[in-house]
Design a protein around this motif. Structure first.
Motif, mmCIF file in Angstrom:
data_model
loop_
_atom_site.group_PDB
_atom_site.id
_atom_site.type_symbol
_atom_site.label_atom_id
_atom_site.label_comp_id
_atom_site.label_asym_id
_atom_site.label_seq_id
_atom_site.Cartn_x
_atom_site.Cartn_y
_atom_site.Cartn_z
ATOM 1 N N GLN A 1 0.448 -3.823 18.584
ATOM 2 C CA GLN A 1 -0.487 -2.717 18.489
ATOM 3 C C GLN A 1 -0.045 -1.568 19.390
ATOM 4 O O GLN A 1 0.652 -1.762 20.372
ATOM 5 N N PRO A 2 -0.472 -0.327 19.062
ATOM 6 C CA PRO A 2 -0.038 0.822 19.859
ATOM 7 C C PRO A 2 -0.578 0.743 21.276
ATOM 8 O O PRO A 2 -1.709 0.343 21.500
ATOM 9 N N PRO B 1 8.682 -0.669 5.720
ATOM 10 C CA PRO B 1 9.055 -2.061 5.425
ATOM 11 C C PRO B 1 7.895 -2.796 4.758
ATOM 12 O O PRO B 1 6.727 -2.496 5.000
ATOM 13 N N GLU B 2 8.211 -3.766 3.943
ATOM 14 C CA GLU B 2 7.189 -4.571 3.289
ATOM 15 C C GLU B 2 6.827 -5.744 4.193
ATOM 16 O O GLU B 2 7.046 -6.909 3.868
ATOM 17 N N THR B 3 6.279 -5.400 5.352
ATOM 18 C CA THR B 3 5.900 -6.397 6.341
ATOM 19 C C THR B 3 4.391 -6.345 6.540
ATOM 20 O O THR B 3 3.719 -5.454 6.022
ATOM 21 N N THR B 4 3.878 -7.298 7.291
ATOM 22 C CA THR B 4 2.452 -7.307 7.624
ATOM 23 C C THR B 4 2.275 -6.840 9.054
ATOM 24 O O THR B 4 2.800 -7.448 9.986
ATOM 25 N N ASN B 5 1.582 -5.739 9.223
ATOM 26 C CA ASN B 5 1.269 -5.217 10.550
ATOM 27 C C ASN B 5 -0.116 -4.600 10.453
ATOM 28 O O ASN B 5 -0.317 -3.661 9.681
ATOM 29 N N VAL C 1 -6.432 -5.268 6.926
ATOM 30 C CA VAL C 1 -5.199 -4.665 6.427
ATOM 31 C C VAL C 1 -4.721 -3.609 7.406
ATOM 32 O O VAL C 1 -3.532 -3.499 7.704
ATOM 33 N N PHE C 2 -5.661 -2.815 7.938
ATOM 34 C CA PHE C 2 -5.305 -1.767 8.896
ATOM 35 C C PHE C 2 -6.505 -1.504 9.789
ATOM 36 O O PHE C 2 -7.587 -1.162 9.315
ATOM 37 N N GLU C 3 -6.319 -1.726 11.081
ATOM 38 C CA GLU C 3 -7.358 -1.429 12.061
ATOM 39 C C GLU C 3 -6.743 -0.673 13.224
ATOM 40 O O GLU C 3 -5.529 -0.738 13.460
ATOM 41 N N LEU C 4 -7.580 0.033 13.952
ATOM 42 C CA LEU C 4 -7.131 0.829 15.096
ATOM 43 C C LEU C 4 -7.560 0.133 16.373
ATOM 44 O O LEU C 4 -8.697 -0.317 16.492
ATOM 45 N N SER C 5 -6.647 0.052 17.322
ATOM 46 C CA SER C 5 -6.920 -0.701 18.537
ATOM 47 C C SER C 5 -7.350 0.214 19.677
ATOM 48 O O SER C 5 -6.993 1.396 19.727
ATOM 49 N N TYR C 6 -8.113 -0.361 20.595
ATOM 50 C CA TYR C 6 -8.581 0.340 21.782
ATOM 51 C C TYR C 6 -8.335 -0.556 22.994
ATOM 52 O O TYR C 6 -7.989 -1.730 22.852
#
Length: 446
Positions: free
Chosen positions: A26-27, A198-202, A263-268
């Protein structure tokens, strides 16, 4: 200064991780300097800053998301600020500070993406591989697509800024594009992003799979049913990485992050917190409870035949005060959920109804209902199934920014909310923006 001509602040020095870790985790907290992208290090830092902008309070951190649910019928305002009540009563003024905050935050995000798109492909740092260049550029195209998607469904056709802003006057005189052209830009950016990623899971960063999920939503909005079904199927078919975790609360309870639901979430983090928590939690939990579940929603979600185990979305204080509990962590490190696999099931269900595949639609609808602990839907006809999907989405995404936009895209606002003035189906362009740039035309009747 007009935020549409936003100049990104100077970056702070960061400890950067390896290329592999950069793509896999995560960022971390960062601030981007889009105008100083000169090598691998600064390109990676700028991309982290892009996600920081996406997760900012004005965008997915609080304000934009709140527009999506305050404008619906699941949430009530308990505070005293009239600027928030305007969304609930559908009498939003052009000088509304939250409208300006969301608009400014989205365009600031677009500008960061523009810097990456313009500069990263031309860098010559030997440490910056071609695959990493593609990755970073593809991420920027995806985020820009999401930003324009959010702009067009909120304000209608908008100004298309596709190059970096370097001075306050760079974008003066840009006319608003049509709704069709703005949506076309969304598709163009998604099309550009897909082969670069890329066809990856992130679950924290854009990948090709993230593009597919947003494309499924995009095609649903465009009534392009076969394409919506096709892209949703790409995610649903990847059961190794994405599935409806059980029970419903399993994707957010007990401090979990990045579950197979996401599928896509933003981290804090503890130093960069999610502003939602304070708005939802009651004073007993050190929040303000400025917005709370509506009485109508409480009736639905607490009905075992409708809400099922999704009543974990709400809780009640010892004094009997109901509150929303999707955002609850202390400190407020709750993720912001942008794309979930449940949405892909309900996108495909709706698309299949429109394609006359009623049994397939019911399979997808019932998968979501089963996860919520509900029995199979009794809907039979096309109309009944569409209404069942609408009602399921209302509960499933109650505190996520879907309800208002769902009613808009299905032309159900008047019937459900009683809002018959279609001029109110889009928000006003912020008055401050129109004042600064005379070429920026205000939406009708604002």
């Amino acid at each position: 200064m007009n935020s549409f001509k936003h100049i990104v602040p100077v970056l702070s020095t960061l400890l950067l991780v390896s290329c592999k870790k950069f793509l896999d985790v995560q960022p971390i907290d960062s601030v981007s300097d889009g105008q100083t992208i000169i090598d691998k290090t600064s390109a990676e830092t700028a991309t982290r800053g892009l996600y920081r902008a996406l997760s900012a309070d004005g965008y997915y951190g609080v304000t934009f998301q709140s527009i999506g649910y305050l404008s619906g019928d699941n949430v009530q305002w308990t505070g005293s600020q009239s600027i928030v009540q305007q969304f609930i009563s559908h009498n939003v003024r052009a000088d509304n500070a939250n409208v300006a905050s969301a608009w400014n935050a989205i365009y600031a995000t677009i500008n960061r993406a523009n810097h990456i798109i313009a500069k990263v492909p031309n860098l010559t740092d030997p440490l910056l591989t071609e695959s990493l260049k593609n990755q970073l550029t593809g991420e920027a195209y995806f985020v820009r697509a999401l930003a324009y998607f959010d702009l067009v469904r909120t304000w209608g056709g908008v100004q298309l800024a596709l190059t970096p802003t370097n001075s306050a006057n760079d974008k003066n005189g840009i006319k608003r594009s049509s709704v069709a052209d703005t949506y076309a830009q969304v598709l163009s950016d998604l099309t550009a992003a897909e082969p670069l990623l890329p066809e990856t899971t992130n679950r924290y960063r854009a990948t090709r799979k993230t593009v597919w999920a947003l494309r499924a939503r995009y095609h649903l909005y465009q009534s392009e049913w076969a394409l919506a079904e096709s892209y949703a199927t790409k995610l649903i078919g990847d059961g190794t990485n994405y599935n409806l975790v059980k029970p419903y609360s399993a994707f957010f309870a007990n401090n979990v992050v990045a579950t197979p639901e996401s599928v896509f979430e933003l981290s804090y983090s503890t130093t960069y917190t999610n502003g939602h928590r304070n708005q939802w939690q009651p004073p007993a939990n050190n929040g303000t409870r400025q917005w709370a579940p509506s009485d109508a929603f409480l009736t639905l979600v607490n009905d075992a035949t409708i809400g099922g185990n999704r009543n974990t979305l709400v809780a009640k204080t010892a004094q009997g005060l109901w509150y929303g509990n999707l955002y609850y962590r202390s400190p407020a490190t709750d993720p912001a959920y942008v794309l979930r696999i449940a949405e892909q099931y309900l996108i495909r269900a709706e698309a299949r109804v429109q394609l006359k595949n009623l049994s397939g639609a019911l399979d997808d609808l019932n998968a979501v209902r089963s996860r919520a602990g509900l029995t199979a839907s009794t809907a039979v006809t096309q109309g009944e199934i569409l209404l069942a999907i609408e009602n399921e989405r209302r509960i499933e995404f109650a505190f996520e920014p879907h309800r208002w936009f769902d009613l808009l895209r299905t032309d159900r606002v008047a019937a459900v909310l009683g809002v018959t003035d279609k001029n109110k189906y889009v928000l006003p362009i912020p008055a401050s923006e129109v004042l600064i740039d005379g070429s920026l035309e205000q939406n009708f009747n604002y």
